[in-house]
Design a protein around this motif. Structure first.
Motif, PDB file in Angstrom:
ATOM      1  N   ARG A  23       0.826  -1.215   0.000  1.00 52.40           N
ATOM      2  CA  ARG A  23       0.000   0.000   0.000  1.00 52.40           C
ATOM      3  C   ARG A  23       0.856   1.259   0.000  1.00 52.40           C
ATOM      4  N   LEU A  24       1.917   1.252   0.783  1.00 51.81           N
ATOM      5  CA  LEU A  24       2.816   2.403   0.839  1.00 51.81           C
ATOM      6  C   LEU A  24       3.464   2.637  -0.524  1.00 51.81           C
ATOM      7  N   ARG A  25       3.942   1.577  -1.144  1.00 45.57           N
ATOM      8  CA  ARG A  25       4.559   1.703  -2.479  1.00 45.57           C
ATOM      9  C   ARG A  25       3.547   2.210  -3.499  1.00 45.57           C
ATOM     10  N   SER A  26       2.342   1.687  -3.431  1.00 42.11           N
ATOM     11  CA  SER A  26       1.284   2.120  -4.340  1.00 42.11           C
ATOM     12  C   SER A  26       0.971   3.606  -4.148  1.00 42.11           C
ATOM     13  N   ASP A  27       0.875   4.048  -2.905  1.00 43.38           N
ATOM     14  CA  ASP A  27       0.590   5.463  -2.631  1.00 43.38           C
ATOM     15  C   ASP A  27       1.740   6.361  -3.075  1.00 43.38           C
ATOM     16  N   ALA A  28       2.976   5.909  -2.882  1.00 42.51           N
ATOM     17  CA  ALA A  28       4.135   6.690  -3.334  1.00 42.51           C
ATOM     18  C   ALA A  28       4.126   6.821  -4.858  1.00 42.51           C
ATOM     19  N   LEU A  29       3.821   5.732  -5.552  1.00 43.15           N
ATOM     20  CA  LEU A  29       3.760   5.791  -7.016  1.00 43.15           C
ATOM     21  C   LEU A  29       2.615   6.684  -7.492  1.00 43.15           C
ATOM     22  N   THR A  30       1.488   6.664  -6.794  1.00 44.40           N
ATOM     23  CA  THR A  30       0.369   7.529  -7.157  1.00 44.40           C
ATOM     24  C   THR A  30       0.761   8.998  -7.033  1.00 44.40           C
ATOM     25  N   LEU A  31       1.422   9.357  -5.944  1.00 48.31           N
ATOM     26  CA  LEU A  31       1.848  10.749  -5.778  1.00 48.31           C
ATOM     27  C   LEU A  31       2.899  11.120  -6.820  1.00 48.31           C
ATOM     28  N   PHE A  32       3.830  10.224  -7.094  1.00 48.23           N
ATOM     29  CA  PHE A  32       4.843  10.489  -8.124  1.00 48.23           C
ATOM     30  C   PHE A  32       4.182  10.710  -9.485  1.00 48.23           C
ATOM     31  N   ARG A  33       3.217   9.857  -9.824  1.00 44.13           N
ATOM     32  CA  ARG A  33       2.512  10.012 -11.105  1.00 44.13           C
ATOM     33  C   ARG A  33       1.690  11.294 -11.143  1.00 44.13           C
ATOM     34  N   ARG A  59      -1.279  13.126   2.242  1.00 46.23           N
ATOM     35  CA  ARG A  59      -2.124  11.924   2.221  1.00 46.23           C
ATOM     36  C   ARG A  59      -3.486  12.185   1.600  1.00 46.23           C
ATOM     37  N   GLU A  60      -4.027  13.379   1.790  1.00 47.56           N
ATOM     38  CA  GLU A  60      -5.380  13.656   1.305  1.00 47.56           C
ATOM     39  C   GLU A  60      -5.498  15.111   0.879  1.00 47.56           C
ATOM     40  N   PRO A  85      -7.042   9.727  -5.341  1.00 47.82           N
ATOM     41  CA  PRO A  85      -7.695   9.183  -4.140  1.00 47.82           C
ATOM     42  C   PRO A  85      -6.816   9.388  -2.909  1.00 47.82           C
ATOM     43  N   PRO A  86      -7.421   9.452  -1.719  1.00 48.25           N
ATOM     44  CA  PRO A  86      -6.623   9.603  -0.493  1.00 48.25           C
ATOM     45  C   PRO A  86      -5.680   8.420  -0.307  1.00 48.25           C
ATOM     46  N   ALA A  87      -4.532   8.685   0.274  1.00 47.75           N
ATOM     47  CA  ALA A  87      -3.532   7.647   0.511  1.00 47.75           C
ATOM     48  C   ALA A  87      -3.839   6.877   1.791  1.00 47.75           C
ATOM     49  N   ASN A  88      -3.391   5.632   1.850  1.00 46.72           N
ATOM     50  CA  ASN A  88      -3.608   4.762   3.008  1.00 46.72           C
ATOM     51  C   ASN A  88      -2.362   4.662   3.885  1.00 46.72           C
ATOM     52  N   ILE A  89      -1.654   5.745   4.054  1.00 50.00           N
ATOM     53  CA  ILE A  89      -0.396   5.708   4.792  1.00 50.00           C
ATOM     54  C   ILE A  89      -0.546   6.383   6.144  1.00 50.00           C
ATOM     55  N   ALA A  90       0.398   6.110   7.028  1.00 49.84           N
ATOM     56  CA  ALA A  90       0.329   6.648   8.387  1.00 49.84           C
ATOM     57  C   ALA A  90       0.723   8.117   8.443  1.00 49.84           C
ATOM     58  N   SER A  91       1.744   8.508   7.681  1.00 53.90           N
ATOM     59  CA  SER A  91       2.170   9.908   7.731  1.00 53.90           C
ATOM     60  C   SER A  91       2.817  10.326   6.424  1.00 53.90           C
ATOM     61  N   SER A  92       2.774  11.617   6.189  1.00 63.21           N
ATOM     62  CA  SER A  92       3.424  12.201   5.021  1.00 63.21           C
ATOM     63  C   SER A  92       3.844  13.617   5.372  1.00 63.21           C
ATOM     64  N   SER A  93       4.913  14.061   4.752  1.00 57.89           N
ATOM     65  CA  SER A  93       5.358  15.437   4.979  1.00 57.89           C
ATOM     66  C   SER A  93       6.255  15.862   3.834  1.00 57.89           C
ATOM     67  N   GLY A  94       6.275  17.153   3.622  1.00 58.21           N
ATOM     68  CA  GLY A  94       7.190  17.729   2.648  1.00 58.21           C
ATOM     69  C   GLY A  94       8.059  18.737   3.364  1.00 58.21           C
ATOM     70  N   THR A 123       8.140  12.953   1.997  1.00 61.45           N
ATOM     71  CA  THR A 123       8.376  11.661   2.636  1.00 61.45           C
ATOM     72  C   THR A 123       7.045  11.012   2.984  1.00 61.45           C
ATOM     73  N   LEU A 124       6.899   9.755   2.595  1.00 66.61           N
ATOM     74  CA  LEU A 124       5.697   8.978   2.896  1.00 66.61           C
ATOM     75  C   LEU A 124       6.101   7.793   3.765  1.00 66.61           C
ATOM     76  N   CYS A 125       5.393   7.575   4.858  1.00 66.44           N
ATOM     77  CA  CYS A 125       5.731   6.486   5.787  1.00 66.44           C
ATOM     78  C   CYS A 125       4.481   5.752   6.224  1.00 66.44           C
ATOM     79  N   HIS A 126       4.681   4.509   6.577  1.00 63.80           N
ATOM     80  CA  HIS A 126       3.638   3.695   7.186  1.00 63.80           C
ATOM     81  C   HIS A 126       4.220   3.132   8.472  1.00 63.80           C
ATOM     82  N   GLN A 127       3.383   2.814   9.422  1.00 63.81           N
ATOM     83  CA  GLN A 127       3.886   2.294  10.688  1.00 63.81           C
ATOM     84  C   GLN A 127       4.714   1.043  10.463  1.00 63.81           C
ATOM     85  N   ASN A 128       5.878   0.997  11.105  1.00 66.99           N
ATOM     86  CA  ASN A 128       6.758  -0.175  11.125  1.00 66.99           C
ATOM     87  C   ASN A 128       7.282  -0.596   9.756  1.00 66.99           C
TER      88      ASN A 128
END
Length: 135
Positions: A23-33, A59-60, A85-94, A123-128
């Motif tokens: 999910r994290l990889r998918s969300d990162a690719l979505t933002l990159f695209r 994220r949203e 669409p909104p991302a399913n990640i725990a945190s994001s920041s620029g 930066t996009l992160c997910h827990q653990n």
């Protein structure tokens, strides 16, 4: 029976971790695209295009819009082109330069509203899990 129970206890946490990484990889690719699409649109339409998150959270609430006056804020008459669409990640920041928006110009460059070259890291992160950085 006990071997099956042991496999379940080992496999379920690993499967959840695998899904989180996917999910994290998918969300990162979505933002990159989304960023790549905005850049292409700016070049194609020969107009400034901004990708904005509105509240420093990538994220949203992310949207691409034609930013005719290049102020990195969507004004009343500026049209939204796309909302991912909104991302399913725990945190994001620029970092400072890309905390809320990235504006692309018709020559393909990214600039701040003052005209300075815009560069930064999102930066996009997910827990653990290990995160992704979009530079």
């Amino acid at each position: 029976m006990s071997i099956a129970a042991l496999l379940v206890f080992v496999a379920i946490p690993e499967f959840k971790a695998l899904l989180d990484r996917y999910r994290l990889r998918s969300d990162a690719l979505t933002l990159f695209r989304t960023l790549s699409s905005a850049r292409s649109t700016a070049v194609f339409r020969n107009l400034p295009v901004t990708v904005s998150n509105g509240d420093s959270d990538w994220r949203e609430n992310v949207e691409i819009f034609l930013d005719v006056n290049a102020n990195a804020q969507r004004d009343h008459m500026e049209r939204v082109i796309y909302r991912p669409p909104p991302a399913n990640i725990a945190s994001s920041s620029g970092n400072r330069w890309v905390a809320t928006a990235v504006t692309f110009f018709p020559d393909g460059s990214a600039k701040t509203p003052s005209g300075a070259f815009q560069v930064g890291t999102i930066t996009l992160c997910h827990q653990n899990t290990t995160g992704y950085q979009i530079i």
